[in-house]
Structure formats: C-alpha cells, structure tokens
Design an enzyme around this catalytic site. Structure first.
Site, PDB file in Angstrom:
ATOM      1  N   ARG A  45       3.008 -13.506   0.912  1.00 24.30           N
ATOM      2  CA  ARG A  45       3.226 -12.114   1.435  1.00 24.30           C
ATOM      3  C   ARG A  45       2.445 -11.294   0.207  1.00 24.30           C
ATOM      4  O   ARG A  45       2.870 -11.307  -1.020  1.00 24.30           O
ATOM      5  CB  ARG A  45       4.915 -11.657   1.558  1.00 24.30           C
ATOM      6  CG  ARG A  45       5.032 -10.253   1.307  1.00 24.30           C
ATOM      7  CD  ARG A  45       4.533  -9.478   2.588  1.00 24.30           C
ATOM      8  NE  ARG A  45       5.178  -9.776   3.745  1.00 24.30           N
ATOM      9  CZ  ARG A  45       4.822  -9.693   5.121  1.00 24.30           C
ATOM     10  NH1 ARG A  45       3.740  -8.735   5.274  1.00 24.30           N
ATOM     11  NH2 ARG A  45       5.601  -9.820   6.237  1.00 24.30           N
TER      12      ARG A  45
ATOM     13  N   LYS B  22       8.942  -2.079  17.458  1.00 18.13           N
ATOM     14  CA  LYS B  22       8.929  -2.689  16.198  1.00 18.13           C
ATOM     15  C   LYS B  22       8.008  -1.997  15.210  1.00 18.13           C
ATOM     16  O   LYS B  22       8.291  -2.274  13.791  1.00 18.13           O
ATOM     17  CB  LYS B  22       8.287  -4.152  16.479  1.00 18.13           C
ATOM     18  CG  LYS B  22       8.437  -5.323  15.189  1.00 18.13           C
ATOM     19  CD  LYS B  22       7.634  -6.504  15.772  1.00 18.13           C
ATOM     20  CE  LYS B  22       7.529  -7.403  14.634  1.00 18.13           C
ATOM     21  NZ  LYS B  22       7.030  -8.465  14.633  1.00 18.13           N
TER      22      LYS B  22
ATOM     23  N   LYS C 261       0.915  -1.221   0.144  1.00 22.59           N
ATOM     24  CA  LYS C 261       0.013  -0.026   0.120  1.00 22.59           C
ATOM     25  C   LYS C 261       0.864   1.263  -0.124  1.00 22.59           C
ATOM     26  O   LYS C 261       0.322   2.367  -0.421  1.00 22.59           O
ATOM     27  CB  LYS C 261      -0.913   0.053   1.199  1.00 22.59           C
ATOM     28  CG  LYS C 261      -1.903  -1.249   1.131  1.00 22.59           C
ATOM     29  CD  LYS C 261      -2.957  -0.965   2.264  1.00 22.59           C
ATOM     30  CE  LYS C 261      -2.492  -1.226   3.976  1.00 22.59           C
ATOM     31  NZ  LYS C 261      -2.360  -2.763   4.053  1.00 22.59           N
TER      32      LYS C 261
ATOM     33  N   ASP D   5       9.307 -16.066  10.811  1.00 19.52           N
ATOM     34  CA  ASP D   5       8.034 -16.550  11.193  1.00 19.52           C
ATOM     35  C   ASP D   5       7.677 -17.734  10.517  1.00 19.52           C
ATOM     36  O   ASP D   5       6.603 -18.310  10.679  1.00 19.52           O
ATOM     37  CB  ASP D   5       7.081 -15.349  10.915  1.00 19.52           C
ATOM     38  CG  ASP D   5       7.070 -14.164  11.874  1.00 19.52           C
ATOM     39  OD1 ASP D   5       7.800 -14.310  12.798  1.00 19.52           O
ATOM     40  OD2 ASP D   5       6.566 -13.284  11.848  1.00 19.52           O
TER      41      ASP D   5
ATOM     42  N   PHE E 116      -2.365   2.530  16.588  1.00 12.96           N
ATOM     43  CA  PHE E 116      -2.455   1.737  15.603  1.00 12.96           C
ATOM     44  C   PHE E 116      -2.326   0.243  15.512  1.00 12.96           C
ATOM     45  O   PHE E 116      -3.291  -0.560  14.992  1.00 12.96           O
ATOM     46  CB  PHE E 116      -1.468   2.360  14.402  1.00 12.96           C
ATOM     47  CG  PHE E 116      -1.445   1.507  13.043  1.00 12.96           C
ATOM     48  CD1 PHE E 116      -2.444   1.787  12.052  1.00 12.96           C
ATOM     49  CD2 PHE E 116      -0.403   0.522  12.863  1.00 12.96           C
ATOM     50  CE1 PHE E 116      -2.147   1.221  10.845  1.00 12.96           C
ATOM     51  CE2 PHE E 116      -0.443  -0.180  11.553  1.00 12.96           C
ATOM     52  CZ  PHE E 116      -1.464   0.225  10.517  1.00 12.96           C
TER      53      PHE E 116
ATOM     54  N   ASP F  44      11.659 -10.890   8.046  1.00  9.76           N
ATOM     55  CA  ASP F  44      10.463 -11.265   9.077  1.00  9.76           C
ATOM     56  C   ASP F  44       9.760 -12.587   8.560  1.00  9.76           C
ATOM     57  O   ASP F  44       9.429 -13.445   9.500  1.00  9.76           O
ATOM     58  CB  ASP F  44       9.464  -9.938   9.271  1.00  9.76           C
ATOM     59  CG  ASP F  44       8.822 -10.193  10.433  1.00  9.76           C
ATOM     60  OD1 ASP F  44       9.098 -10.868  11.431  1.00  9.76           O
ATOM     61  OD2 ASP F  44       7.710  -9.858  10.408  1.00  9.76           O
TER      62      ASP F  44
ATOM     63  N   ASP G 158      10.092  -9.303  20.504  1.00 10.77           N
ATOM     64  CA  ASP G 158       8.836  -9.998  19.962  1.00 10.77           C
ATOM     65  C   ASP G 158       9.199 -11.334  19.831  1.00 10.77           C
ATOM     66  O   ASP G 158       8.501 -12.392  20.473  1.00 10.77           O
ATOM     67  CB  ASP G 158       8.447  -9.526  18.860  1.00 10.77           C
ATOM     68  CG  ASP G 158       6.992  -9.959  18.223  1.00 10.77           C
ATOM     69  OD1 ASP G 158       6.285 -10.664  19.089  1.00 10.77           O
ATOM     70  OD2 ASP G 158       6.655  -9.798  17.084  1.00 10.77           O
TER      71      ASP G 158
ATOM     72  N   PHE H 228      13.122  -4.819   3.558  1.00  9.08           N
ATOM     73  CA  PHE H 228      14.123  -5.426   4.162  1.00  9.08           C
ATOM     74  C   PHE H 228      13.769  -6.066   5.463  1.00  9.08           C
ATOM     75  O   PHE H 228      13.937  -7.151   5.674  1.00  9.08           O
ATOM     76  CB  PHE H 228      15.340  -4.355   4.583  1.00  9.08           C
ATOM     77  CG  PHE H 228      16.115  -4.924   5.745  1.00  9.08           C
ATOM     78  CD1 PHE H 228      16.843  -5.750   5.929  1.00  9.08           C
ATOM     79  CD2 PHE H 228      16.452  -3.546   6.960  1.00  9.08           C
ATOM     80  CE1 PHE H 228      17.650  -6.077   6.799  1.00  9.08           C
ATOM     81  CE2 PHE H 228      17.077  -4.215   7.996  1.00  9.08           C
ATOM     82  CZ  PHE H 228      17.895  -5.431   7.924  1.00  9.08           C
TER      83      PHE H 228
ATOM     84  N   ASP I 106      -4.684  -2.920  15.308  1.00 10.48           N
ATOM     85  CA  ASP I 106      -4.601  -4.194  14.287  1.00 10.48           C
ATOM     86  C   ASP I 106      -4.671  -5.340  15.046  1.00 10.48           C
ATOM     87  O   ASP I 106      -5.374  -6.306  14.402  1.00 10.48           O
ATOM     88  CB  ASP I 106      -3.176  -3.926  13.757  1.00 10.48           C
ATOM     89  CG  ASP I 106      -2.827  -4.028  12.652  1.00 10.48           C
ATOM     90  OD1 ASP I 106      -3.581  -3.532  11.448  1.00 10.48           O
ATOM     91  OD2 ASP I 106      -1.838  -4.595  12.222  1.00 10.48           O
ATOM     92  N   ASP I 107      -4.286  -5.391  16.133  1.00  8.07           N
ATOM     93  CA  ASP I 107      -4.460  -6.627  17.290  1.00  8.07           C
ATOM     94  C   ASP I 107      -5.881  -6.910  17.205  1.00  8.07           C
ATOM     95  O   ASP I 107      -6.516  -8.005  17.410  1.00  8.07           O
ATOM     96  CB  ASP I 107      -4.046  -6.508  18.477  1.00  8.07           C
ATOM     97  CG  ASP I 107      -2.322  -6.636  18.434  1.00  8.07           C
ATOM     98  OD1 ASP I 107      -1.956  -6.655  17.110  1.00  8.07           O
ATOM     99  OD2 ASP I 107      -1.677  -6.320  19.293  1.00  8.07           O
TER     100      ASP I 107
END
Length: 347
Positions: A104, A192, A50, A99, A231, A95, A166, A90, A235-236
């Site tokens: 993606r 983060k 985006k 994970d 924010f 990430d 995290d 990056f 999101d959570d």
C-alpha cells in the site's frame, strides 16, 4: 478569490490532530507501549496518500466563500478533511486484509508489517473512532455538529454496503461471471466509492459554512454521485488501457476477478464464442489468460465504447452543473473543479 490548498499546507494541520487523539488516549492512562503503537498507526495509515478527499474540503469551502480562508476557517476545513482521510485509512487497512493485498503506497500493507498481523483489525477500528474524538473536540459547539456525526455514520454504512456487494459478487478464488451485471456494478461503485470520495467532502464543506440546506445537499448528491461513478469507470478503464508509467501500477483487475466496468460491458455484448473465452480465461492468475482477455477487449472495441461513454457522461454532468441553483449559497465552481480533475485523466 478562491484559493487551492497544497498537500504541504494540508499535512501541516495533521500533527495537531494526531496529538489531540493521543492526548485523549492518555486520559485513560494507556500504557506507554500501547501509546507508541497507537502513534505508529496514526502516522503510518492516514499519511502518505494523495489526500484528494481531504483537500477537497478546504478547496470546496474556499470556492463556496469565493475567497481565501482565514486561519480558523482553514483549520476547521482541514480538520474535517482529515476526518475524511481517517475514514479512508480505516477502509484501506481493513480492505487490504480482505483482499490479501501485499503493498500500500509503496510499502507493505499495515497488517503485513512486523508484529502487526490481525491486530490491524482493531487498529482499523481505532482509525474510525478517532474521527469522533476529533469531531467532539473541535465541533461540539458547531450548529451542524450532530449533522456531521450522522453524515460520517451514514457514509460509513453506505461504503460498507458497497464493499459487501463487491466481496460477495467477485471473490478472488471463485469465478462466476453469472454474478456480474451492470446493476450490481453500479451499486458497488456508487456505494463503495462515490459517496465517501465525492459527496462526503462537499457535504462537509456545506455543513462547515451552515449552507447544508436539503436543497443544496440534494443538488450536490445529484451531481457528485454520477461523477463518482464516472471516476470509478475511468479507473477500471485505465487499469487495462492506461500506461503503467502514468497510473503508477500494473493493472490487475482481470487476474483479480474484479467486477469491473470492462468485463460487464464485454458480457453485455459478447457472442456465445466470446462468452466462452471470458468464462475460460477471466479471473485467473495466469499471464497468458490475461493476455487473451486483453485481446478480446481490443476485438470488442471497449476502448471506443469507453470514450463514447466518457463524452456522454461529461456532457450530462456539465448540463447538471449549468442548472445548479445558487440561491442558497451553493456554487457551480465546486462541481466544475471535480469534473476538470477527472475529464480525460490518464492517471
């Protein structure tokens, strides 16, 4: 009158920047096969998102000036914006490997694409290094050159510290809710997410216009970090309570053992019986156990708890914006735009 950039306008700048990075690599006589690989990396990973972070730079510059940007101003602002997007690329490439992510932006993650694998580690380093290739080419003579270099280094380090916290707090394969706390959660989201997603674009805009006085940077940080935290909390919340057709994905935080705002709120108010339910069901790849946690969140009225938080935080940020001192060129409108994008969003 300030002008808002569009994704098309912003993306139109990228080919010139990509060519500058490739040209730099050609100076080393990089063999053609490796040059083609570099090109594929530069065309796959920074593009297709985006670009909210990147576009926030020209938008903020325009708001600070109070007018549309001329060609040179826009190119400078968009170039700084693309550096923020390279930083994001990056982080995302690395990430996704950490994970074990599958997709993606609707495609296989870079490391999962044919023939890539662990080479993606080096490719992520290249995306980061490209920032400094562009900075030297286009900003070497800018009065704030070294400040911008240091800002990128500092923001990168901050984000990596957030990622470290995290990864150690919430490994996917080892659930230990004793590791979780609101203090840890705040550290993770501030370092983060908030610094590189919210503070960085505005700090870059201030540097471009030579308005990055200590006072302006401090005012920006004091508003944008709580905004970035808000924010991420949102999101959570949307990961569990948002509609998949709105957010464009099915939430996985419960199954992925994420140290999310919701589980931390639940842990703070849980009875011993509720704590046992959390211990037995959280962070497991099991639809039935996920459903148990979702029901527990409903029983604990976490939706209402979030709505109360949102009103309180939005009110605090509005009050901070109202107190912004514009005497050194900072404008309240820069922050109002960020808040308006976030407040009550559903995706």
């Amino acid at each position: 009158m300030a002008q808002k950039t569009t994704l098309d306008e912003f993306e139109a700048v990228y080919p010139k920047l990509e060519e500058a990075i490739l040209e730099h690599a050609r100076k080393y006589k990089l063999p053609q096969g490796e040059l083609d690989w570099l090109k594929a990396n530069l065309e796959t990973n920074p593009l297709g998102g985006k670009c909210n972070r990147g576009m926030s730079v020209p938008d903020s510059v325009s708001l600070l000036l109070g007018s549309a940007l001329n060609e040179e101003q826009y190119f400078q602002a968009a170039t700084l914006g693309w550096m923020a997007e390279l930083l994001q690329a990056f982080f995302l490439v690395s990430d996704d490997m950490m994970d074990g992510s599958i997709t993606r932006r609707g495609k296989p993650c870079w490391y999962r694409q044919e023939g890539v694998g662990m080479i993606a580690i080096n490719d992520s380093f290249i995306l980061e290094s490209s920032i400094y290739v562009l900075l030297r080419k286009y900003f070497r003579s800018h009065p704030a050159y070294i400040d911008i270099v240091e800002l990128f280094h500092e923001t990168t380090f901050q984000t990596e510290m957030g990622q470290l916290c995290d990864l150690l707090t919430a490994p996917e394969d080892k659930v230990n809710l004793d590791n979780f706390s609101m203090t840890k959660y705040q550290f993770i989201v501030i370092y983060k997410t908030a610094y590189y997603s919210f503070y960085l674009p505005v700090a870059l805009a201030l540097h471009q216009l030579n308005l990055a006085t200590p006072k302006n940077l401090k005012q920006a940080e004091d508003i944008l970090i709580p905004l970035g935290e808000y924010f991420q909390i949102q999101d959570d919340y949307l990961d569990n309570f948002g509609l998949p057709e709105h957010i464009g994905k099915i939430g996985t935080d419960i199954k992925d053992n994420k140290c999310s705002w919701l589980v931390n709120q639940a842990l703070e108010i849980a009875t011993p019986e509720q704590r046992k339910i959390l211990e037995d069901n959280y962070g497991q790849k099991d639809d039935a156990k996920e459903a148990v946690i979702k029901k527990l969140y409903d029983d604990m009225k976490l939706k209402e708890r979030y709505e109360a938080f949102e009103e309180k935080r939005a009110g605090e940020i509005r009050a901070m914006i109202e107190r912004v001192d514009e005497s050194e060129g900072l404008k309240k409108g820069v922050f109002e735009v960020f808040l308006n994008k976030i407040y009550k969003r559903t995706k």
